[in-house]
Design a protein around this motif. Sequence first.
Motif, PDB file in Angstrom:
ATOM      1  N   VAL A 108       0.843  -1.205   0.000  1.00  0.00           N
ATOM      2  CA  VAL A 108       0.000   0.000   0.000  1.00  0.00           C
ATOM      3  C   VAL A 108       0.876   1.251   0.000  1.00  0.00           C
ATOM      4  O   VAL A 108       0.606   2.218  -0.727  1.00  0.00           O
ATOM      5  N   LEU A 111       2.317   1.679  -3.400  1.00  0.00           N
ATOM      6  CA  LEU A 111       1.274   2.197  -4.300  1.00  0.00           C
ATOM      7  C   LEU A 111       1.127   3.714  -4.121  1.00  0.00           C
ATOM      8  O   LEU A 111       1.119   4.476  -5.102  1.00  0.00           O
ATOM      9  N   CYS A 142       6.226  -5.502  -8.409  1.00  0.00           N
ATOM     10  CA  CYS A 142       5.032  -6.340  -8.214  1.00  0.00           C
ATOM     11  C   CYS A 142       5.374  -7.810  -8.406  1.00  0.00           C
ATOM     12  O   CYS A 142       4.866  -8.676  -7.682  1.00  0.00           O
ATOM     13  N   PRO A 151      -3.542  -2.493 -10.609  1.00  0.00           N
ATOM     14  CA  PRO A 151      -3.893  -1.243  -9.924  1.00  0.00           C
ATOM     15  C   PRO A 151      -2.733  -0.254  -9.852  1.00  0.00           C
ATOM     16  O   PRO A 151      -2.937   0.964  -9.968  1.00  0.00           O
ATOM     17  N   VAL A 207      -6.973   6.312  -1.983  1.00  0.00           N
ATOM     18  CA  VAL A 207      -6.235   5.123  -2.449  1.00  0.00           C
ATOM     19  C   VAL A 207      -5.772   4.300  -1.244  1.00  0.00           C
ATOM     20  O   VAL A 207      -5.920   3.082  -1.199  1.00  0.00           O
ATOM     21  N   ARG A 208      -5.232   4.989  -0.264  1.00  0.00           N
ATOM     22  CA  ARG A 208      -4.748   4.300   0.946  1.00  0.00           C
ATOM     23  C   ARG A 208      -5.887   3.546   1.641  1.00  0.00           C
ATOM     24  O   ARG A 208      -5.721   2.409   2.088  1.00  0.00           O
ATOM     25  N   PHE A 211      -7.284   0.499  -0.632  1.00  0.00           N
ATOM     26  CA  PHE A 211      -6.381  -0.646  -0.795  1.00  0.00           C
ATOM     27  C   PHE A 211      -5.817  -1.166   0.533  1.00  0.00           C
ATOM     28  O   PHE A 211      -4.937  -2.018   0.523  1.00  0.00           O
ATOM     29  N   ARG A 212      -6.338  -0.640   1.671  1.00  0.00           N
ATOM     30  CA  ARG A 212      -5.700  -0.940   2.966  1.00  0.00           C
ATOM     31  C   ARG A 212      -5.616  -2.442   3.271  1.00  0.00           C
ATOM     32  O   ARG A 212      -4.661  -2.897   3.871  1.00  0.00           O
ATOM     33  N   ARG A 214      -6.111  -4.901   0.777  1.00  0.00           N
ATOM     34  CA  ARG A 214      -6.188  -5.582  -0.515  1.00  0.00           C
ATOM     35  C   ARG A 214      -5.009  -6.544  -0.769  1.00  0.00           C
ATOM     36  O   ARG A 214      -5.154  -7.529  -1.460  1.00  0.00           O
ATOM     37  N   PHE A 215      -3.848  -6.220  -0.215  1.00  0.00           N
ATOM     38  CA  PHE A 215      -2.665  -7.017  -0.552  1.00  0.00           C
ATOM     39  C   PHE A 215      -2.147  -7.807   0.654  1.00  0.00           C
ATOM     40  O   PHE A 215      -2.156  -7.309   1.774  1.00  0.00           O
ATOM     41  N   TYR A 437     -11.278   2.360 -12.327  1.00  0.00           N
ATOM     42  CA  TYR A 437     -10.487   3.281 -11.509  1.00  0.00           C
ATOM     43  C   TYR A 437     -10.619   4.711 -12.050  1.00  0.00           C
ATOM     44  O   TYR A 437     -10.753   5.664 -11.300  1.00  0.00           O
TER      45      TYR A 437
END
Lengths: 459, 149
Positions: A108, A111, A142, A151, A207-208, A211-212, A214-215, A437
């Motif tokens: 994140v 990103l 990535c 993304p 965005v933060r 996507f907090r 998401r990964f 997006y």
Amino acid sequence: METAAHQAAQAGSSNLYWIACGIFVLSFALIISEKVHKTKVALIGAAATIVIGILTQVEAFHSPEVGVDYNVIFLLIAMMLIVNILGKSGAFEWTAVKLAKAAKGDPVKILVFFFVATAAISAALDNVTTVLLFAPVTLLICDELGLDPVPFLILEAIASNVGGTATLIGDPPNLIVASRAGLTFNDFIVHLTPIVIIMMIVFTVVVRFVFRNRFEVDPVKKARILAMDESGLIKNRPLLVKAGWVLALTIVGFVAHGALHLEPATIALFGAALLLLISGVEPHEVLAEVEWPTIFFFIGLFIIIGGIVKVGLVSDLSQLVIHATSPTSESMFATSMVILWFSGFLSAFIDNIPYVATMAPLVAEMASNVVGGGDPALAGSKEVLQHAAVMPVWWALALGACLGGNGTAIGASANVVVLGLAERGGRKITFLQFMKYGMPIMVGSLIMSTAYLWIRYYL
Amino acid sequence: MEVRQALLAEPLFTSPQVKIETLLPLLLADRDGTAAVLSEQGELLGLVGLTDVLRKIVPVYLDLNRNLAGIIHATYLEENLDRLQGIAVSEIMVSPATTVQLKESLLVAASKIVEHGRRVLPALEGRRFVSFISRSSVLAAVLHGRAAA
């Protein structure tokens, strides 16, 4: 006899009006269809404009009103030269890896860092170049983290378009607006940079948040990022130092170009020539990397637009806009809003460069009619073009055209380039994936622009 | 001198359905590391070599910037060797391949080898694959020809 000659001249003039309209509409349709390369379309349209006699060659090549805008052309070429030479140093790749390490491999944070860095670099350099240099490192990071790069890549393209909106040199539509309205580099810093900074803060927070969770990344993979040795990425340190200094000097020159009484193109050309001289890079090598198709696209486009300006189509269209939005010399609020949103949605689907090249003379014509009272002596004067009532219309045009590009995968050159790079890098991004997006960010940025224009210029 | 005078004696060839893991030991044992991919009728469909196999496990984004290879972790290739599992030759072969005809001169063949930087070129008779010529077979044929003269 004299009446017959006058009637014949009027008929000829009317014919030229419709032929110029035909060339313009046909060229635009072909550019949008993408069936023929846009540079070919622009050049054949330009050649037809001169051959048919809508513009003389002297007008097409030398007229400040209807001819090629060499301020835009040379500014583009010179900035491409500076960026190409700087790109050879490896500085961008080094920066991207440094950022990933600063984020400690946290996806994140990476990103967000890449999102902000792409926007910041795009404000000073061309958007396409910025994403071209960032995308390969993004794919690598990535891959090392075992993450989907989609993304990351989409947000970088979007950030480059938002960042590019901030300055005169950030995005080609701004160059056209600046040249037509006689605006300086500092005008853009004062009027557009603040709203772009606000947008970037808002989007970074969003965005933060989005996507907090998401990964998920294995700590071993995070450790690989921290173990990267980026020192080898700097291919030519002396070149980096020289190019960095020249770029900094050029930007200082842009800031001071009003006081220096020099056009931005002259400043950029001086910077490019100086860098060519001191870098030791072979001229044919960097000149070969200039995007000549884009340059000739601009040249052709200026001539086609010059044709419709000369025959009066732009004047007629400006009357339509005046009729529809009723601007006065006191306020052009409705006009600004219509231009902002219309430009935004149109630029999401068509190339914003030909769009702004058409709209800039239209806004100038409208300003001359509303503020200058249609007085030919005032047409194109700084007094009219930079009148307090007209300025927000220019900013609305720039904001709408630049930010609208984020709406779809084909809205801006940077988006198209990122899609191409992703595919070459082994990951296909679909039109809908991009739009998922891009469209919310575009609408969000147009809402923020609306609020900004209203609060700053009309409240 | 003609191409037919510089042909390799035992050219390696395969069919498009063969899996890479089956072909790889043969490619490694071959001097030039290249196999012709042939149809059932013996027509040339493409070429497959060790470079094409490597391309499958080297990250494709390095095509955009080779300089980045230096920062990828050292065991990347070993970890990604599984990407070769189940891959058919047809998926990685280079097609169409640069070819020479048996009746063409060795100068034409040598010129094509130099231009394309290939170790070998397939030699055809019409559309039918006959064998390969290589850099060494061309030079050996030329030296032999001069000694004989």
